[in-house]
Design a protein around this motif. Sequence first.
Motif, PDB file in Angstrom:
ATOM      1  N   ARG A 268      13.296 -30.353 -31.764  1.00 56.98           N
ATOM      2  CA  ARG A 268      12.602 -29.189 -32.166  1.00 56.98           C
ATOM      3  C   ARG A 268      12.729 -28.188 -31.234  1.00 56.98           C
ATOM      4  NH1 ARG A 268       7.192 -31.646 -34.211  1.00 56.98           N
ATOM      5  NH2 ARG A 268       7.151 -32.185 -32.002  1.00 56.98           N
ATOM      6  N   ILE A 269      13.142 -27.096 -31.738  1.00 57.18           N
ATOM      7  CA  ILE A 269      13.159 -25.971 -30.567  1.00 57.18           C
ATOM      8  C   ILE A 269      11.840 -25.398 -30.472  1.00 57.18           C
ATOM      9  CG2 ILE A 269      14.253 -23.709 -29.849  1.00 57.18           C
ATOM     10  CD1 ILE A 269      16.841 -24.521 -31.491  1.00 57.18           C
ATOM     11  N   GLU A 270      11.637 -25.173 -29.020  1.00 55.05           N
ATOM     12  CA  GLU A 270      10.296 -24.346 -28.674  1.00 55.05           C
ATOM     13  C   GLU A 270      10.548 -22.913 -28.173  1.00 55.05           C
ATOM     14  OE1 GLU A 270       6.779 -24.413 -25.063  1.00 55.05           O
ATOM     15  OE2 GLU A 270       7.436 -26.346 -26.127  1.00 55.05           O
ATOM     16  N   LYS A 271      11.776 -23.039 -27.368  1.00 52.34           N
ATOM     17  CA  LYS A 271      12.243 -21.663 -26.836  1.00 52.34           C
ATOM     18  C   LYS A 271      13.762 -21.724 -27.131  1.00 52.34           C
ATOM     19  CE  LYS A 271       8.405 -20.040 -25.044  1.00 52.34           C
ATOM     20  NZ  LYS A 271       7.842 -18.926 -25.793  1.00 52.34           N
TER      21      LYS A 271
ATOM     22  N   PRO B 212      17.995 -21.483 -19.766  1.00 48.23           N
ATOM     23  CA  PRO B 212      19.214 -21.352 -19.890  1.00 48.23           C
ATOM     24  C   PRO B 212      20.286 -22.040 -21.111  1.00 48.23           C
ATOM     25  CG  PRO B 212      18.812 -22.864 -18.349  1.00 48.23           C
ATOM     26  CD  PRO B 212      17.727 -22.346 -18.767  1.00 48.23           C
ATOM     27  N   SER B 213      19.116 -22.897 -21.758  1.00 48.76           N
ATOM     28  CA  SER B 213      19.682 -23.420 -23.195  1.00 48.76           C
ATOM     29  C   SER B 213      18.440 -23.512 -23.950  1.00 48.76           C
ATOM     30  CB  SER B 213      20.394 -24.786 -22.825  1.00 48.76           C
ATOM     31  OG  SER B 213      19.238 -25.649 -22.372  1.00 48.76           O
ATOM     32  N   ASP B 214      18.708 -24.013 -25.345  1.00 49.42           N
ATOM     33  CA  ASP B 214      17.426 -24.179 -26.203  1.00 49.42           C
ATOM     34  C   ASP B 214      16.793 -25.413 -25.593  1.00 49.42           C
ATOM     35  OD1 ASP B 214      18.437 -22.613 -27.872  1.00 49.42           O
ATOM     36  OD2 ASP B 214      19.224 -23.915 -29.255  1.00 49.42           O
ATOM     37  N   TYR B 215      15.105 -25.103 -25.754  1.00 42.75           N
ATOM     38  CA  TYR B 215      14.325 -26.026 -25.023  1.00 42.75           C
ATOM     39  C   TYR B 215      13.196 -26.373 -26.029  1.00 42.75           C
ATOM     40  CZ  TYR B 215      10.594 -27.550 -21.747  1.00 42.75           C
ATOM     41  OH  TYR B 215       9.705 -28.357 -21.178  1.00 42.75           O
ATOM     42  N   GLY B 216      12.938 -27.540 -26.198  1.00 46.97           N
ATOM     43  CA  GLY B 216      11.770 -28.202 -26.921  1.00 46.97           C
ATOM     44  C   GLY B 216      11.473 -29.503 -26.707  1.00 46.97           C
ATOM     45  N   ASP B 217      11.281 -30.325 -27.863  1.00 47.20           N
ATOM     46  CA  ASP B 217      11.071 -31.793 -27.755  1.00 47.20           C
ATOM     47  C   ASP B 217      11.749 -32.504 -28.628  1.00 47.20           C
ATOM     48  OD1 ASP B 217       9.342 -31.767 -29.987  1.00 47.20           O
ATOM     49  OD2 ASP B 217       7.747 -30.741 -28.787  1.00 47.20           O
ATOM     50  N   ILE B 218      11.411 -33.983 -28.459  1.00 50.30           N
ATOM     51  CA  ILE B 218      12.105 -34.865 -29.590  1.00 50.30           C
ATOM     52  C   ILE B 218      10.881 -35.581 -29.935  1.00 50.30           C
ATOM     53  CG2 ILE B 218      14.441 -34.772 -28.890  1.00 50.30           C
ATOM     54  CD1 ILE B 218      13.887 -37.282 -27.561  1.00 50.30           C
ATOM     55  N   GLU B 219      10.727 -35.763 -31.269  1.00 42.70           N
ATOM     56  CA  GLU B 219       9.690 -36.488 -31.827  1.00 42.70           C
ATOM     57  C   GLU B 219       9.651 -37.956 -31.649  1.00 42.70           C
ATOM     58  OE1 GLU B 219       9.657 -35.690 -35.954  1.00 42.70           O
ATOM     59  OE2 GLU B 219       9.477 -33.514 -35.764  1.00 42.70           O
TER      60      GLU B 219
ATOM     61  N   PRO C 129       0.959 -31.061 -10.690  1.00 49.07           N
ATOM     62  CA  PRO C 129      -0.055 -31.497  -9.660  1.00 49.07           C
ATOM     63  C   PRO C 129      -0.676 -32.656 -10.069  1.00 49.07           C
ATOM     64  CG  PRO C 129      -0.249 -29.230 -10.432  1.00 49.07           C
ATOM     65  CD  PRO C 129       1.055 -29.704 -10.727  1.00 49.07           C
ATOM     66  N   GLU C 130      -0.981 -32.564 -11.586  1.00 42.54           N
ATOM     67  CA  GLU C 130      -1.686 -33.629 -11.998  1.00 42.54           C
ATOM     68  C   GLU C 130      -1.086 -34.929 -12.497  1.00 42.54           C
ATOM     69  OE1 GLU C 130       0.035 -31.579 -15.656  1.00 42.54           O
ATOM     70  OE2 GLU C 130      -0.583 -31.200 -13.443  1.00 42.54           O
ATOM     71  N   LEU C 131       0.078 -35.162 -12.141  1.00 39.71           N
ATOM     72  CA  LEU C 131       0.755 -36.285 -12.378  1.00 39.71           C
ATOM     73  C   LEU C 131       1.549 -36.849 -11.055  1.00 39.71           C
ATOM     74  CD1 LEU C 131       3.042 -34.823 -15.747  1.00 39.71           C
ATOM     75  CD2 LEU C 131       0.781 -36.421 -15.616  1.00 39.71           C
ATOM     76  N   LYS C 132       1.132 -38.064 -10.838  1.00 37.76           N
ATOM     77  CA  LYS C 132       1.467 -38.578  -9.630  1.00 37.76           C
ATOM     78  C   LYS C 132       3.001 -38.353  -9.004  1.00 37.76           C
ATOM     79  CE  LYS C 132       1.002 -42.450  -6.486  1.00 37.76           C
ATOM     80  NZ  LYS C 132       0.497 -44.062  -6.410  1.00 37.76           N
ATOM     81  N   HIS C 133       3.835 -38.921 -10.226  1.00 36.85           N
ATOM     82  CA  HIS C 133       5.284 -38.919  -9.959  1.00 36.85           C
ATOM     83  C   HIS C 133       6.043 -37.772 -10.677  1.00 36.85           C
ATOM     84  CE1 HIS C 133       4.683 -42.880  -8.184  1.00 36.85           C
ATOM     85  NE2 HIS C 133       4.100 -43.317  -9.175  1.00 36.85           N
ATOM     86  N   GLY C 134       5.375 -36.804 -10.978  1.00 31.18           N
ATOM     87  CA  GLY C 134       6.148 -35.718 -11.909  1.00 31.18           C
ATOM     88  C   GLY C 134       6.147 -35.905 -13.238  1.00 31.18           C
ATOM     89  N   GLU C 135       7.223 -35.058 -13.858  1.00 29.35           N
ATOM     90  CA  GLU C 135       7.188 -35.164 -15.238  1.00 29.35           C
ATOM     91  C   GLU C 135       8.808 -35.003 -15.570  1.00 29.35           C
ATOM     92  OE1 GLU C 135       6.545 -33.057 -19.542  1.00 29.35           O
ATOM     93  OE2 GLU C 135       6.055 -31.832 -17.590  1.00 29.35           O
TER      94      GLU C 135
ATOM     95  N   ASP D  34       9.974 -33.662 -23.482  1.00 24.04           N
ATOM     96  CA  ASP D  34      10.786 -32.326 -23.095  1.00 24.04           C
ATOM     97  C   ASP D  34      12.138 -32.621 -23.230  1.00 24.04           C
ATOM     98  OD1 ASP D  34       8.435 -30.928 -23.087  1.00 24.04           O
ATOM     99  OD2 ASP D  34       8.209 -31.020 -20.666  1.00 24.04           O
ATOM    100  N   PHE D  35      12.972 -31.447 -23.580  1.00 23.12           N
ATOM    101  CA  PHE D  35      14.424 -31.593 -23.788  1.00 23.12           C
ATOM    102  C   PHE D  35      15.054 -30.256 -23.674  1.00 23.12           C
ATOM    103  CE2 PHE D  35      17.766 -34.109 -24.964  1.00 23.12           C
ATOM    104  CZ  PHE D  35      17.621 -35.472 -24.857  1.00 23.12           C
ATOM    105  N   PHE D  36      16.065 -30.167 -23.133  1.00 24.27           N
ATOM    106  CA  PHE D  36      17.113 -28.968 -23.015  1.00 24.27           C
ATOM    107  C   PHE D  36      18.419 -29.566 -23.842  1.00 24.27           C
ATOM    108  CE2 PHE D  36      14.996 -28.722 -19.070  1.00 24.27           C
ATOM    109  CZ  PHE D  36      14.478 -27.411 -18.942  1.00 24.27           C
ATOM    110  N   ILE D  37      18.793 -28.717 -24.901  1.00 19.62           N
ATOM    111  CA  ILE D  37      19.876 -29.110 -25.740  1.00 19.62           C
ATOM    112  C   ILE D  37      21.100 -27.982 -25.428  1.00 19.62           C
ATOM    113  CG2 ILE D  37      20.787 -29.196 -27.921  1.00 19.62           C
ATOM    114  CD1 ILE D  37      19.317 -31.846 -27.357  1.00 19.62           C
ATOM    115  N   GLY D  38      22.109 -28.042 -25.144  1.00 16.85           N
ATOM    116  CA  GLY D  38      23.415 -27.146 -24.927  1.00 16.85           C
ATOM    117  C   GLY D  38      24.069 -26.903 -26.137  1.00 16.85           C
ATOM    118  N   ASP D  39      24.811 -25.889 -26.141  1.00 19.36           N
ATOM    119  CA  ASP D  39      25.887 -25.707 -27.431  1.00 19.36           C
ATOM    120  C   ASP D  39      26.940 -26.610 -27.447  1.00 19.36           C
ATOM    121  OD1 ASP D  39      24.431 -23.278 -27.513  1.00 19.36           O
ATOM    122  OD2 ASP D  39      25.848 -22.416 -26.119  1.00 19.36           O
ATOM    123  N   ASN D  40      27.793 -26.778 -26.520  1.00 19.95           N
ATOM    124  CA  ASN D  40      28.807 -28.162 -26.792  1.00 19.95           C
ATOM    125  C   ASN D  40      29.306 -28.442 -25.198  1.00 19.95           C
ATOM    126  OD1 ASN D  40      30.025 -25.646 -25.695  1.00 19.95           O
ATOM    127  ND2 ASN D  40      31.566 -25.357 -27.664  1.00 19.95           N
ATOM    128  N   GLY D  41      28.182 -28.563 -24.566  1.00 21.79           N
ATOM    129  CA  GLY D  41      28.769 -29.027 -23.059  1.00 21.79           C
ATOM    130  C   GLY D  41      28.820 -30.652 -23.078  1.00 21.79           C
TER     131      GLY D  41
END
Length: 122
Positions: A9-12, A36-43, A72-78, A54-61
Amino acid sequence: MESPLDTFRIEKHKGERKDFGLASDDPYPLKGVTYPSDYGDIESFIGEDGANLDFFIGDNGDKYGYIRVYRPELKHGERKFYALLSDEQVQGIKTEFAPVLIEYVVLVSHKDLILAIEPQKF
């Protein structure tokens, strides 16, 4: 067999800017990004922050992988995964997230990407 990417699902949209609304004195080094590409998430998959993955999807790369960013709130990042990106889009992501980039991982194929996100399924 349905791919998890089918539930993206595209968010941006590519080229959109997101301002994180942080105060100028907030210590978090990333105040916003231009995607730099569509950004959103996958259910049905959850990220380290407890939200949909969180997910980035390109056109045809042909680039697959993920970046790990400092939170800062996540010890190992995201982790933020990507698929079908061009070299230019990957470089754009690395540039936009440079102030918080912890790790950049390249996966060989769509199959490797599916294996990497499988543990995130809920």
